[in-house]
Design a protein around this motif. Structure first.
Motif, mmCIF file in Angstrom:
data_model
loop_
_atom_site.group_PDB
_atom_site.id
_atom_site.type_symbol
_atom_site.label_atom_id
_atom_site.label_comp_id
_atom_site.label_asym_id
_atom_site.label_seq_id
_atom_site.Cartn_x
_atom_site.Cartn_y
_atom_site.Cartn_z
ATOM 1 N N LEU A 1 44.068 -66.185 56.165
ATOM 2 C CA LEU A 1 42.675 -66.138 55.655
ATOM 3 C C LEU A 1 42.653 -65.654 54.229
ATOM 4 O O LEU A 1 41.947 -66.205 53.378
ATOM 5 C CB LEU A 1 41.827 -65.206 56.540
ATOM 6 N N GLY A 2 43.451 -64.657 53.958
ATOM 7 C CA GLY A 2 43.500 -64.163 52.580
ATOM 8 C C GLY A 2 44.059 -65.211 51.655
ATOM 9 O O GLY A 2 43.582 -65.388 50.523
ATOM 10 N N GLY A 3 45.053 -65.947 52.106
ATOM 11 C CA GLY A 3 45.593 -67.002 51.256
ATOM 12 C C GLY A 3 44.585 -68.095 51.008
ATOM 13 O O GLY A 3 44.495 -68.630 49.892
ATOM 14 N N TRP A 4 43.797 -68.380 52.041
ATOM 15 C CA TRP A 4 42.763 -69.443 51.890
ATOM 16 C C TRP A 4 41.711 -69.042 50.870
ATOM 17 O O TRP A 4 41.316 -69.827 50.036
ATOM 18 C CB TRP A 4 42.129 -69.697 53.242
ATOM 19 N N MET A 5 41.274 -67.797 50.956
ATOM 20 C CA MET A 5 40.254 -67.311 50.022
ATOM 21 C C MET A 5 40.806 -67.246 48.606
ATOM 22 O O MET A 5 40.113 -67.567 47.640
ATOM 23 C CB MET A 5 39.751 -65.921 50.456
ATOM 24 N N GLU A 6 42.134 -66.867 48.461
ATOM 25 C CA GLU A 6 42.729 -66.821 47.121
ATOM 26 C C GLU A 6 42.827 -68.205 46.521
ATOM 27 O O GLU A 6 42.651 -68.375 45.304
ATOM 28 C CB GLU A 6 44.100 -66.151 47.197
ATOM 29 N N ASN A 7 43.118 -69.197 47.393
ATOM 30 C CA ASN A 7 43.181 -70.575 46.875
ATOM 31 C C ASN A 7 41.793 -71.091 46.482
ATOM 32 O O ASN A 7 41.638 -71.787 45.474
ATOM 33 C CB ASN A 7 43.802 -71.497 47.924
ATOM 34 N N LEU A 8 40.787 -70.761 47.331
ATOM 35 C CA LEU A 8 39.421 -71.265 47.061
ATOM 36 C C LEU A 8 38.719 -70.442 45.988
ATOM 37 O O LEU A 8 38.014 -70.989 45.125
ATOM 38 C CB LEU A 8 38.598 -71.251 48.356
ATOM 39 N N LEU A 9 38.927 -69.143 46.053
ATOM 40 C CA LEU A 9 38.250 -68.243 45.098
ATOM 41 C C LEU A 9 39.320 -67.382 44.443
ATOM 42 O O LEU A 9 39.524 -66.200 44.786
ATOM 43 C CB LEU A 9 37.215 -67.358 45.830
ATOM 44 N N GLU B 1 41.315 -64.972 41.933
ATOM 45 C CA GLU B 1 40.866 -63.758 41.228
ATOM 46 C C GLU B 1 40.513 -64.093 39.796
ATOM 47 O O GLU B 1 41.253 -64.808 39.106
ATOM 48 C CB GLU B 1 41.976 -62.709 41.290
ATOM 49 N N ARG B 2 39.394 -63.566 39.338
ATOM 50 C CA ARG B 2 38.931 -63.849 37.977
ATOM 51 C C ARG B 2 38.663 -62.526 37.276
ATOM 52 O O ARG B 2 38.321 -61.516 37.894
ATOM 53 C CB ARG B 2 37.658 -64.700 38.002
ATOM 54 N N HIS B 3 38.781 -62.616 35.941
ATOM 55 C CA HIS B 3 38.587 -61.426 35.120
ATOM 56 C C HIS B 3 37.497 -61.702 34.101
ATOM 57 O O HIS B 3 37.486 -62.758 33.462
ATOM 58 C CB HIS B 3 39.893 -61.036 34.413
ATOM 59 N N ILE B 4 36.617 -60.762 33.940
ATOM 60 C CA ILE B 4 35.540 -60.872 32.955
ATOM 61 C C ILE B 4 35.743 -59.785 31.918
ATOM 62 O O ILE B 4 35.861 -58.593 32.266
ATOM 63 C CB ILE B 4 34.154 -60.719 33.624
ATOM 64 N N TYR B 5 35.839 -60.230 30.639
ATOM 65 C CA TYR B 5 36.071 -59.300 29.545
ATOM 66 C C TYR B 5 34.770 -59.139 28.773
ATOM 67 O O TYR B 5 34.165 -60.130 28.335
ATOM 68 C CB TYR B 5 37.167 -59.824 28.613
ATOM 69 N N ILE B 6 34.380 -57.906 28.571
ATOM 70 C CA ILE B 6 33.160 -57.594 27.809
ATOM 71 C C ILE B 6 33.541 -56.646 26.689
ATOM 72 O O ILE B 6 34.057 -55.546 26.942
ATOM 73 C CB ILE B 6 32.083 -56.968 28.706
ATOM 74 N N LEU C 1 36.947 -59.824 39.422
ATOM 75 C CA LEU C 1 36.235 -60.400 40.566
ATOM 76 C C LEU C 1 37.271 -60.864 41.558
ATOM 77 O O LEU C 1 37.888 -61.933 41.420
ATOM 78 C CB LEU C 1 35.346 -61.562 40.142
ATOM 79 N N THR C 2 37.447 -60.061 42.575
ATOM 80 C CA THR C 2 38.413 -60.425 43.602
ATOM 81 C C THR C 2 37.807 -61.519 44.478
ATOM 82 O O THR C 2 36.580 -61.753 44.469
ATOM 83 C CB THR C 2 38.749 -59.197 44.460
ATOM 84 N N PRO C 3 38.622 -62.236 45.256
ATOM 85 C CA PRO C 3 38.073 -63.257 46.167
ATOM 86 C C PRO C 3 37.004 -62.681 47.104
ATOM 87 O O PRO C 3 36.004 -63.334 47.402
ATOM 88 C CB PRO C 3 39.293 -63.750 46.925
ATOM 89 N N GLY C 4 37.202 -61.458 47.581
ATOM 90 C CA GLY C 4 36.218 -60.851 48.492
ATOM 91 C C GLY C 4 34.884 -60.611 47.820
ATOM 92 O O GLY C 4 33.809 -60.852 48.395
ATOM 93 N N ARG C 5 34.952 -60.110 46.592
ATOM 94 C CA ARG C 5 33.698 -59.860 45.861
ATOM 95 C C ARG C 5 32.977 -61.170 45.576
ATOM 96 O O ARG C 5 31.732 -61.256 45.650
ATOM 97 C CB ARG C 5 33.991 -59.124 44.560
ATOM 98 N N GLN C 6 33.759 -62.226 45.214
ATOM 99 C CA GLN C 6 33.130 -63.519 44.946
ATOM 100 C C GLN C 6 32.463 -64.075 46.203
ATOM 101 O O GLN C 6 31.366 -64.637 46.155
ATOM 102 C CB GLN C 6 34.187 -64.514 44.416
ATOM 103 N N PHE C 7 33.142 -63.903 47.342
ATOM 104 C CA PHE C 7 32.577 -64.385 48.597
ATOM 105 C C PHE C 7 31.263 -63.647 48.932
ATOM 106 O O PHE C 7 30.273 -64.249 49.345
ATOM 107 C CB PHE C 7 33.591 -64.193 49.724
ATOM 108 N N THR C 8 31.278 -62.318 48.736
ATOM 109 C CA THR C 8 30.073 -61.523 49.003
ATOM 110 C C THR C 8 28.928 -61.946 48.097
ATOM 111 O O THR C 8 27.767 -62.072 48.539
ATOM 112 C CB THR C 8 30.367 -60.033 48.796
#
Length: 381
Positions: free
Chosen positions: A12-20, A22-27, A38-45
């Protein structure tokens, strides 16, 4: 089993990593750089919350539109219902107007014929109302109402007809009320009203309503009402004519009623004595008046009474006025109600100036207070 669960979580974790992934936002702000991961879990939430919000907005909007449409349909339905009711009301009034116009045409033939029936009714009404002349309170009770001259001819004629109906009803009610008032006055005086009813009957009360309708040229319904009113008026007139010859007046004005009718202590012997009249105390030479029309039958001195005037009123009625100082009439003279006949004195067996007043019927003394009370009642219009 633990190994299998761990493998499932890894898949399940691999599926979420493939679909979502991990992304990084630089400000960058004020020379400093901040990194948000933005981890896959945070994106899903975040996606789940966004979807839920959109779903709620869609449902709310749908309900709002539904109720707005329903309310609009209800308002439109209410407007249509009011419109239909208004149309039915107008149609009903138009139908009634058409029926009234048709009836007027059928019954009268023309506006001129209708005016003739109103004139005939008016002539009959005048005949009835003429008989009320001189009756106390009749002028005010039977005063006609003003008709609006600005009305169209046919409406004015119907207004006159309605006024004629009102006046004939008032005439009948007034005659009945007045007759009943007179009957009550007779009873208050101890008299039987039936013995004093009768007298000349109005020509309008003779015969039947059908004959009267032909005689007066009015419709049968109005003729019936005229006939009934005339009968009540004749009844009232008979009672009133009898009342006018009864001693219902007051023999003095502004005096005090003292000794009354019945047993009392004699002022001279101080023993019980039957007092046959009503005494009125007042100053010497107070005017004394006739309490009913009649003929003076005696003036002179009677034992105990001093100077006396006696008046014969007919039908067995006689009044006596005693202890007088002087006479203003003579035997055989015809007198009217409230005509001055003498002056108050203190002659005969008297302890001071006063009038001793008696009422007799067929040789028997009556209680004058009853007649005084009845007369006061009759005078109340």
């Amino acid at each position: 089993m633990a190994v299998m669960g761990e493998k499932s979580d890894e898949r399940l974790g691999g599926w979420m990593e493939n679909l979502l992934p991990e992304r990084h936002i630089y400000i960058r702000s004020h020379g400093e750089t901040q990194v948000f991961t933005l981890t896959p879990g945070r994106q899903f939430t975040l996606i789940f919350l966004t979807a839920a919000l959109l779903t709620w907005l869609a449902i709310s909007t749908g309900f709002t539109l539904f109720f707005a449409a329903a309310h609009g349909a209800g308002a439109e339905s209410e407007v249509l219902m009011m419109k239909h009711q208004s149309e039915r009301w107008i149609a009903d009034r138009q139908a009634r107007l058409d029926i009234a116009t048709q009836q007027a045409t059928n019954n009268s033939g023309s506006l001129e014929d209708l005016a003739k029936t109103v004139t005939a009714r008016n002539d009959a009404l005048i005949k009835v109302l003429t008989d009320f002349k001189g009756v106390p309170g009749a002028a005010a009770a039977l005063a006609p109402a003003q008709i609006d001259d600005s009305l169209p001819p046919i409406e004015r004629i119907y207004s006159v007809r309605a006024e004629q109906e009102r006046m004939i009803s008032n005439a009948q009610a007034f005659a009945k009320t007045r007759a009943e008032r007179l009957r009550l006055a007779f009873r208050m005086a101890g008299l039987n009203p039936a013995a004093f009813a009768g007298g000349p009957s109005s020509p309008l009360a003779s015969g039947d309503a059908a004959s009267l309708s032909q005689l007066l040229g009015v419709d049968a319904d109005f003729a019936e009402r005229v006939h009934s009113a005339a009968a009540d008026l004749s009844d009232m007139r008979g009672l009133q004519n009898s009342e006018a010859h009864l001693p219902f007046g007051r023999p003095t004005v502004g005096t005090r009623e003292s000794s009354g009718f019945g047993v009392r202590l004699d002022p001279f012997t101080h023993t019980p004595h039957y007092h046959t009249g009503q005494d009125f105390a007042g100053p010497m030479f107070t005017p004394v008046y006739a309490t009913a029309p009649g003929i003076v039958s005696f003036t002179g001195v009677r034992t105990g009474y001093g100077n006396v005037v006696e008046i014969d009123h007919g039908n067995g009625f006689m009044t006596r006025y005693a202890h007088l100082a002087a006479f203003s009439v003579h035997p055989g003279q015809r007198v009217a109600l409230d005509q001055r006949i003498a002056s108050m004195g203190s002659t005969g067996r008297s302890t001071g100036p006063h009038l001793h007043y008696e009422v007799w019927i067929n040789g028997r003394p009556q209680n004058p207070a009853r007649f005084l009370k009845a007369g006061d009642y009759v005078q109340q219009n």
